[in-house]
Scaffold this motif. Structure first.
Motif, short mmCIF file in Angstrom:
data_model
loop_
_atom_site.label_atom_id
_atom_site.label_comp_id
_atom_site.label_asym_id
_atom_site.label_seq_id
_atom_site.Cartn_x
_atom_site.Cartn_y
_atom_site.Cartn_z
N LEU A 1 7.34 1.98 -1.84
CA LEU A 1 7.14 0.53 -1.84
C LEU A 1 8.44 -0.25 -2.01
O LEU A 1 8.43 -1.47 -2.02
N ARG B 1 0.83 -1.20 0.00
CA ARG B 1 0.00 0.00 0.00
C ARG B 1 0.87 1.25 0.00
O ARG B 1 1.90 1.31 0.67
N GLU C 1 1.27 5.01 1.07
CA GLU C 1 0.77 5.91 2.10
C GLU C 1 1.53 7.23 2.10
O GLU C 1 1.64 7.90 3.13
N ASN D 1 -3.68 3.01 -4.52
CA ASN D 1 -3.90 1.68 -3.94
C ASN D 1 -5.00 0.92 -4.67
O ASN D 1 -4.95 -0.32 -4.76
N ALA E 1 -4.55 -2.70 -6.43
CA ALA E 1 -5.43 -3.83 -6.10
C ALA E 1 -6.10 -4.39 -7.35
O ALA E 1 -6.24 -5.61 -7.50
#
Length: 278
Positions: free
Chosen positions: A50, A2, A4, A20, A24
């Motif tokens: 990430l 995720r 953030e 996100n 997904a």
């Protein structure tokens, strides 16, 4: 996995949700917005956040979709065949991998940035439909199919210079980066220039938004131009009180960082002339 945000990039909640959601759904994230609002930087920050490698494909008006897959150098192969070079026997020696091939062949998941897709020909997005959807393509010269070992996170940016095909849009998750409000832009300034005088930032941004809202302005200054301007103000040790617009000279201090064409400069000069006449 995720996103953030990062300490170096101010991302609002909606932008993080969009990133996100695209991850997904395993669909490309199409990001639009005014130039200078951080679309390209988003891909770099997603990769950094990430811990992924970043592959950048910067699109130009002359860029063809095939270049993103591979290019076959038939001229070099013909020359080598005439010279008796042994490289001629292996056609793979004359195939140059494109950015999509690099991303598909990466040993670990990566972020693929396709930057300013709207600069290319209108057929450019359509020519990449199947490759981005199925994450594979066929190399006719060698007869092999290249499939993504690890499906990359694809981020596509557009300055909205031309409309993108519906079939392409249908395969993307879309997000429009709105121009930041004063509070958000203040946070962005603080990220880039820690410890900067708040009074200077407040006065500078107040004038900045006044300029953006001026009727008749051909090119509104962007976030990146605001940062450049404030950087120059700090370098010249300009005091907050010196930023107040003089009625006799409507041009802001160091206006070359904000106004990027003669029409907008003339607009301010005309305003100053009218003010003096009154």
């Amino acid at each position: 996995m995720r996103f953030e945000g990062t300490a170096d990039y101010v991302a609002d909640k909606d932008l993080m949700v969009a990133v996100n959601a695209a991850i997904a759904l395993e669909r490309p994230l199409l990001v639009k917005g005014e130039p200078g609002t951080g679309k390209t930087e988003l891909a770099r920050q997603v990769a950094a956040s990430l811990g992924l490698d970043l592959i950048e494909w910067h699109v130009k008006s002359t860029t063809r979709a095939q270049q993103g897959l591979y290019e076959y150098d038939a001229v070099s192969r013909l020359r080598d065949s005439q010279l008796g070079d042994e490289r001629f026997n292996d056609i793979a020696n004359y195939i140059k991998r494109g950015k999509l091939w690099e991303a598909f062949a990466a040993e670990r998941k990566c972020v693929l940035l396709i930057d300013e897709i709207d600069k290319a020909d209108i057929e450019f997005p359509n020519d990449l439909l199947q490759e981005l959807d199925k994450m594979e393509f066929f190399v006719y010269e060698t007869g092999e199919t290249i499939r993504a070992v690890n499906r990359p996170i694809v981020i596509i940016t557009s300055n909205n210079e031309k409309e993108l095909p519906d079939a392409f849009l249908r395969r993307c998750f879309f997000h429009y980066i709105r121009f930041p409000d004063a509070e958000t832009l203040t946070r962005i300034v603080e990220v880039h220039y820690p410890g900067i005088k708040q009074k200077l930032v407040s006065q500078a941004l107040a004038q900045f938004y006044e300029i953006r809202e001026m009727a008749g302005l051909k090119k509104k200054p962007s976030t990146s131009e605001a940062l450049d301007w404030i950087r120059l103000l700090v370098a010249d040790d300009v005091q907050p009180e010196d930023l107040r617009t003089d009625a006799k000279n409507a041009l802001p201090r160091l206006h070359g960082a904000l106004l990027k064409n003669e029409q907008d400069v003339h607009l301010f000069e005309k305003l100053a002339f009218m003010t003096r006449r009154q």
